[in-house]
Structure formats: C-alpha cells, structure tokens
Design a protein around this motif. Sequence first.
Motif, PDB file in Angstrom:
ATOM      1  N   GLN A 127       0.839  -1.191   0.000  1.00 14.82           N
ATOM      2  CA  GLN A 127       0.000   0.000   0.000  1.00 14.82           C
ATOM      3  C   GLN A 127       0.884   1.254   0.000  1.00 14.82           C
ATOM      4  OE1 GLN A 127      -3.253   0.163  -0.274  1.00 14.82           O
ATOM      5  NE2 GLN A 127      -3.537  -2.072  -0.280  1.00 14.82           N
ATOM      6  N   GLN A 128       0.621   2.167  -0.957  1.00 16.12           N
ATOM      7  CA  GLN A 128       1.363   3.418  -1.002  1.00 16.12           C
ATOM      8  C   GLN A 128       0.961   4.294   0.176  1.00 16.12           C
ATOM      9  OE1 GLN A 128       3.769   4.285  -3.031  1.00 16.12           O
ATOM     10  NE2 GLN A 128       3.642   2.402  -4.265  1.00 16.12           N
ATOM     11  N   PRO A 129       1.917   4.989   0.781  1.00 17.29           N
ATOM     12  CA  PRO A 129       1.557   5.876   1.898  1.00 17.29           C
ATOM     13  C   PRO A 129       0.683   7.028   1.413  1.00 17.29           C
ATOM     14  CG  PRO A 129       3.836   6.229   1.246  1.00 17.29           C
ATOM     15  CD  PRO A 129       3.363   5.023   0.491  1.00 17.29           C
ATOM     16  N   ALA A 130      -0.210   7.469   2.243  1.00 21.06           N
ATOM     17  CA  ALA A 130      -1.105   8.576   1.889  1.00 21.06           C
ATOM     18  C   ALA A 130      -0.325   9.879   1.791  1.00 21.06           C
ATOM     19  CB  ALA A 130      -2.217   8.695   2.926  1.00 21.06           C
ATOM     20  N   GLN A 131      -0.596  10.656   0.737  1.00 23.13           N
ATOM     21  CA  GLN A 131       0.060  11.940   0.525  1.00 23.13           C
ATOM     22  C   GLN A 131      -0.783  13.056   1.141  1.00 23.13           C
ATOM     23  OE1 GLN A 131       3.006  12.105  -0.749  1.00 23.13           O
ATOM     24  NE2 GLN A 131       3.156   9.991  -1.530  1.00 23.13           N
ATOM     25  N   SER A 132      -0.119  13.994   1.797  1.00 26.35           N
ATOM     26  CA  SER A 132      -0.813  15.131   2.408  1.00 26.35           C
ATOM     27  C   SER A 132      -1.071  16.192   1.350  1.00 26.35           C
ATOM     28  CB  SER A 132       0.022  15.718   3.545  1.00 26.35           C
ATOM     29  OG  SER A 132       0.216  14.753   4.564  1.00 26.35           O
ATOM     30  N   VAL A 133      -2.315  16.656   1.272  1.00 26.58           N
ATOM     31  CA  VAL A 133      -2.700  17.672   0.296  1.00 26.58           C
ATOM     32  C   VAL A 133      -3.592  18.704   0.965  1.00 26.58           C
ATOM     33  CG1 VAL A 133      -2.534  16.103  -1.680  1.00 26.58           C
ATOM     34  CG2 VAL A 133      -4.703  16.338  -0.460  1.00 26.58           C
ATOM     35  N   SER A 134      -3.651  19.884   0.349  1.00 23.30           N
ATOM     36  CA  SER A 134      -4.599  20.928   0.743  1.00 23.30           C
ATOM     37  C   SER A 134      -5.729  20.949  -0.275  1.00 23.30           C
ATOM     38  CB  SER A 134      -3.908  22.294   0.800  1.00 23.30           C
ATOM     39  OG  SER A 134      -2.872  22.290   1.759  1.00 23.30           O
ATOM     40  N   THR A 135      -6.922  21.230   0.194  1.00 18.90           N
ATOM     41  CA  THR A 135      -8.079  21.149  -0.682  1.00 18.90           C
ATOM     42  C   THR A 135      -8.983  22.356  -0.537  1.00 18.90           C
ATOM     43  OG1 THR A 135      -9.368  19.948   0.984  1.00 18.90           O
ATOM     44  CG2 THR A 135      -8.092  18.626  -0.588  1.00 18.90           C
ATOM     45  N   TYR A 136      -9.879  22.487  -1.496  1.00 22.80           N
ATOM     46  CA  TYR A 136     -10.917  23.517  -1.473  1.00 22.80           C
ATOM     47  C   TYR A 136     -12.213  22.895  -1.980  1.00 22.80           C
ATOM     48  CZ  TYR A 136     -13.740  27.450  -2.973  1.00 22.80           C
ATOM     49  OH  TYR A 136     -14.771  28.321  -3.163  1.00 22.80           O
TER      50      TYR A 136
ATOM     51  N   ASN B 159      -5.210  20.987   5.756  1.00 26.47           N
ATOM     52  CA  ASN B 159      -5.440  22.354   5.286  1.00 26.47           C
ATOM     53  C   ASN B 159      -4.788  23.402   6.172  1.00 26.47           C
ATOM     54  OD1 ASN B 159      -6.897  21.730   2.968  1.00 26.47           O
ATOM     55  ND2 ASN B 159      -8.827  21.609   4.086  1.00 26.47           N
ATOM     56  N   ASP B 160      -3.714  23.008   6.864  1.00 23.41           N
ATOM     57  CA  ASP B 160      -3.016  23.988   7.700  1.00 23.41           C
ATOM     58  C   ASP B 160      -2.424  25.109   6.859  1.00 23.41           C
ATOM     59  OD1 ASP B 160      -3.678  22.470   9.872  1.00 23.41           O
ATOM     60  OD2 ASP B 160      -1.770  21.370   9.905  1.00 23.41           O
ATOM     61  N   VAL B 161      -1.843  24.743   5.719  1.00 22.84           N
ATOM     62  CA  VAL B 161      -1.300  25.732   4.780  1.00 22.84           C
ATOM     63  C   VAL B 161      -2.045  25.523   3.471  1.00 22.84           C
ATOM     64  CG1 VAL B 161       0.734  26.589   3.592  1.00 22.84           C
ATOM     65  CG2 VAL B 161       0.947  25.672   5.908  1.00 22.84           C
ATOM     66  N   ASN B 162      -2.938  26.474   3.161  1.00 17.55           N
ATOM     67  CA  ASN B 162      -3.812  26.292   2.007  1.00 17.55           C
ATOM     68  C   ASN B 162      -3.830  27.563   1.182  1.00 17.55           C
ATOM     69  OD1 ASN B 162      -5.798  25.674   0.176  1.00 17.55           O
ATOM     70  ND2 ASN B 162      -7.169  24.763   1.689  1.00 17.55           N
ATOM     71  N   PRO B 163      -3.464  27.505  -0.115  1.00 16.29           N
ATOM     72  CA  PRO B 163      -3.514  28.718  -0.945  1.00 16.29           C
ATOM     73  C   PRO B 163      -4.900  29.333  -1.020  1.00 16.29           C
ATOM     74  CG  PRO B 163      -2.298  26.959  -2.056  1.00 16.29           C
ATOM     75  CD  PRO B 163      -2.930  26.343  -0.836  1.00 16.29           C
ATOM     76  N   ALA B 164      -5.952  28.522  -0.835  1.00 16.44           N
ATOM     77  CA  ALA B 164      -7.314  29.064  -0.920  1.00 16.44           C
ATOM     78  C   ALA B 164      -7.671  29.927   0.270  1.00 16.44           C
ATOM     79  CB  ALA B 164      -8.319  27.916  -1.029  1.00 16.44           C
ATOM     80  N   ASN B 165      -6.848  29.891   1.339  1.00 12.42           N
ATOM     81  CA  ASN B 165      -7.145  30.672   2.535  1.00 12.42           C
ATOM     82  C   ASN B 165      -6.388  31.974   2.597  1.00 12.42           C
ATOM     83  OD1 ASN B 165      -8.876  28.671   3.450  1.00 12.42           O
ATOM     84  ND2 ASN B 165      -7.291  27.620   4.604  1.00 12.42           N
TER      85      ASN B 165
ATOM     86  N   GLY C 107     -19.640  21.084  -4.889  1.00 11.70           N
ATOM     87  CA  GLY C 107     -19.290  20.112  -3.868  1.00 11.70           C
ATOM     88  C   GLY C 107     -18.027  19.339  -4.123  1.00 11.70           C
ATOM     89  N   ASP C 108     -17.414  19.487  -5.307  1.00 14.86           N
ATOM     90  CA  ASP C 108     -16.150  18.799  -5.584  1.00 14.86           C
ATOM     91  C   ASP C 108     -15.069  19.296  -4.626  1.00 14.86           C
ATOM     92  OD1 ASP C 108     -17.202  17.285  -7.572  1.00 14.86           O
ATOM     93  OD2 ASP C 108     -16.433  18.503  -9.228  1.00 14.86           O
ATOM     94  N   ILE C 109     -14.281  18.344  -4.131  1.00 17.93           N
ATOM     95  CA  ILE C 109     -13.151  18.688  -3.262  1.00 17.93           C
ATOM     96  C   ILE C 109     -11.896  18.650  -4.129  1.00 17.93           C
ATOM     97  CG2 ILE C 109     -11.854  18.084  -1.196  1.00 17.93           C
ATOM     98  CD1 ILE C 109     -14.352  16.710  -0.143  1.00 17.93           C
ATOM     99  N   VAL C 110     -11.332  19.823  -4.387  1.00 18.33           N
ATOM    100  CA  VAL C 110     -10.237  19.964  -5.347  1.00 18.33           C
ATOM    101  C   VAL C 110      -8.927  20.176  -4.594  1.00 18.33           C
ATOM    102  CG1 VAL C 110      -9.363  21.288  -7.305  1.00 18.33           C
ATOM    103  CG2 VAL C 110     -11.817  20.937  -7.034  1.00 18.33           C
ATOM    104  N   VAL C 111      -7.894  19.496  -5.048  1.00 14.33           N
ATOM    105  CA  VAL C 111      -6.558  19.648  -4.451  1.00 14.33           C
ATOM    106  C   VAL C 111      -5.973  20.978  -4.906  1.00 14.33           C
ATOM    107  CG1 VAL C 111      -4.239  18.681  -4.328  1.00 14.33           C
ATOM    108  CG2 VAL C 111      -6.223  17.157  -4.382  1.00 14.33           C
ATOM    109  N   THR C 112      -5.517  21.787  -3.953  1.00 13.34           N
ATOM    110  CA  THR C 112      -4.920  23.083  -4.267  1.00 13.34           C
ATOM    111  C   THR C 112      -3.409  23.116  -4.061  1.00 13.34           C
ATOM    112  OG1 THR C 112      -5.375  23.862  -2.015  1.00 13.34           O
ATOM    113  CG2 THR C 112      -7.038  24.304  -3.698  1.00 13.34           C
ATOM    114  N   ALA C 113      -2.862  22.120  -3.351  1.00 12.10           N
ATOM    115  CA  ALA C 113      -1.410  22.066  -3.133  1.00 12.10           C
ATOM    116  C   ALA C 113      -1.009  20.610  -2.916  1.00 12.10           C
ATOM    117  CB  ALA C 113      -1.002  22.915  -1.931  1.00 12.10           C
ATOM    118  N   GLY C 114       0.151  20.245  -3.467  1.00 13.65           N
ATOM    119  CA  GLY C 114       0.656  18.887  -3.328  1.00 13.65           C
ATOM    120  C   GLY C 114       0.419  18.017  -4.543  1.00 13.65           C
TER     121      GLY C 114
END
Length: 410
Positions: free
Chosen positions: A41-50, A395-401, A374-381
Amino acid sequence: MIKRYILPVIILILVVVLAGGLVWFNYFRDGMIKQFFATMQQPAQSVSTYTVEPVVWTPNIEAIGTVSAIQGVELAVEVAGIVKDIPFTANDTVEKGAPLLQLDDAIEKADIVAAKAQDVLNDQTLARARTLNTRGVGAESNVDTAQAASLAKKAEIAKLEAVMEQKLLKAPFKGTVGIPRIELGQYLSPGTVVVSLQDLSTMRVDFTVNEQNLNLVKMGQLIKLSLSDADKPYEGQITAIEPRIDPSTRLVSVRAKVDNPEGKLRPGQFAQVRVELPKEEGVFTLPQTALVSSLYGDYIYVVRPAPDAAKPADAAKPADAAKPAADAAKPADAAKPDAAAEKKEPKLVVAQVFVKPGRRSGLLVEITKGLNKGDIVVTAGQNRLNPGSVVTIVNDVNPANTTDSGLPKK
C-alpha cells in the motif's frame, strides 16, 4: 569396490541438492518480492483542498500603467538673462502665480522709463497738432503723423513691459516644485529648464488594454491601482479612452484619474491597474495553484472516497437485524471494536479531471467546464500525485485561505 564409489556419489548428491536449493531459493525470493510490491500500500500523501461552491465573482482586467501628475510641467525661461533671485526651495508647495525666478531686468526698466517720457512728449505733440488743425493753421497730415508716433511709442512701452514680465517666472498652477536646476548669477538662454512643478493632489495613470477587452471598458468605470501586491489599492475612475487602436500592438490607450490625498503616488511610478467589471453570480472559481497544465490539456485532482469506502453502511443493516436477540445482551466492551471501526476515517483517493479554464483574476481562475458543486479539489501537493493515489487532507497551509485569493474561507 562398491565402497570406493559410495563417497563420490554422496558428494555428488549433496552438490545437486545444494544447487537445487539455491535455484529454488532464488525463485522463491523473486516471487515473494513481486508479491510484496504487488500488494504494498502506497503511503497517503498530504494535500490541501478547497470545496467548490458557486460564488459571486468580480472579474477584472489587469494592466500595467505609468503614474503621472494631472498637471505637471518643466518650467523654462522664455528670454535670455542673468539669474537675479530664486525665491523658492526644493519641495515647496507654491500657489498659482507665485514667483519662482527673477532675471536681471534693469535694462528693460530703464527702457520703459525712457519710452514713457517720450510717450508723454508725443501726446503733447498730438494735442498741439489737433489744436492747430482745429484753428485752421495746421495741416491734417501733421495730426496723422503725431498720432502715429504716439501709438507706436505706446506699443513699444507694451512690448518692453511684456519682455520685463517674461523676466519673472511664475507658477502656472498650484503644485510642488522640485530641485532647482539653476544658480544665482548664471546666464540662461531661452528654453533653459529651471525647475519641475507637479500637482500631486490628483494623479492620472496611463495604461493599455487589448482590443478584445475594449468593449468592456467604459468611461467612468472604477479602477484599482497599487504599486505592489502588499500595498493598499487606490481607487480611481476612467476619464479617457483612445478612439484609435494601435495597429502595431493592437492595444488601446486608457487614462484614469486617481486621488492622491497622502501624496504617496509620484509621477513616473510603475503601477498595477485592475479595471473592475460587473459582478457575476454562480461562477465556479479555483485558486490558480489547483490547475495543472499539460500537453493534453488542463486538469485538476478531485478527492473522492475509495471504491471500498464508498459502499453505504446501510447495506449491513438487514444482517444486523437478523441477529439473535441474545447478541444484544453482550457486554458493552464487545461492541467497542465495531464502534472504533465506524469512527475510522474513510480512505480517500484522487481522480484526474480535465477542465476548461476561463478568465483569470488575481489568484483566481474561472472554470467553465468539468467542475461540479461540492467537488473537493486539491490546491497544493499535486506534484506527488497520480490518478488513484491515496491522500489525506491537511489544510493547515492552504492557498485558498490567503487574503488575496478572493475565495470564501472553508
């Protein structure tokens, strides 16, 4: 005889067994490695979303402009002379008509005194000629000659006074003077620049827009001007639109007026200009960091539940209802593993979705096709993702914020 061959046979058998064991071990090892990587199993990647929602969006036209004073001139002398007085210092605010430079005018003053004395004599001569002509003892031509001499002398006096007035340089409007470019006693020829005078209370900015956006630009339209991304924008209005399109660049020149109460805007400064367009409702927008461009088109990554995690939990309810009533009497501790499993977060994966981007405004891009509410879109990563990659939302560091993104905070 037989005993002599027993030892070599035993050694041969051992060699064969050892060789077979090595071959089997290699095949076994390769198979286990393949099985390990196939099921790893590939490790989960951390991403920011909007989370996409239709918003009220204010589009704008971005341009680069140059700031100038609404009134600004380089003051120069009209006549030659020697500098006698400089009654101002750099950065003084002067009123309209205030003296800024005095050239030596002693000769002109003396010439005016002499001309006025001659003018008095000419007036007396004209009066005497008219008296004699009235009595019939003077010719009409004498009156004409005396009158012409009087008028000529008056014109000469007016010319001398105009030349003397040109020796005094005055401010044509209220403004701020710059650094003087002349010195006391210096001889100036006509056209020598003395000082710059700028009215800094109101500024204007000149910029260009392409011909495709010409129909969106109107007289009196609101603009916002800033010197950098960190500066608070100044507001102004469009006051002039060039009626002609430059055929070499296909650009149209536009001029706007901007108030400058604090005096921070200065002529010649670089400026970022945004022409505000009417607001639009129900527009899907994303941070530009969410959009990925490739040879095949523009796409985004949308976060969705994994196929196994997407199964509804209600499918197990009939089976639960068929359980004997005795199971309900089990200790509460026996139900803890099931409760923990229910609280476990669902597995999330990303899907690659091709979209059609539209207009851009600041940090935003309009999406005209391929995006749903309602789509959850990746904004970083995104650089670590592939279709089907497992992700976890951080979402600690999110370009959408960011404050400049224009998106509602999630």
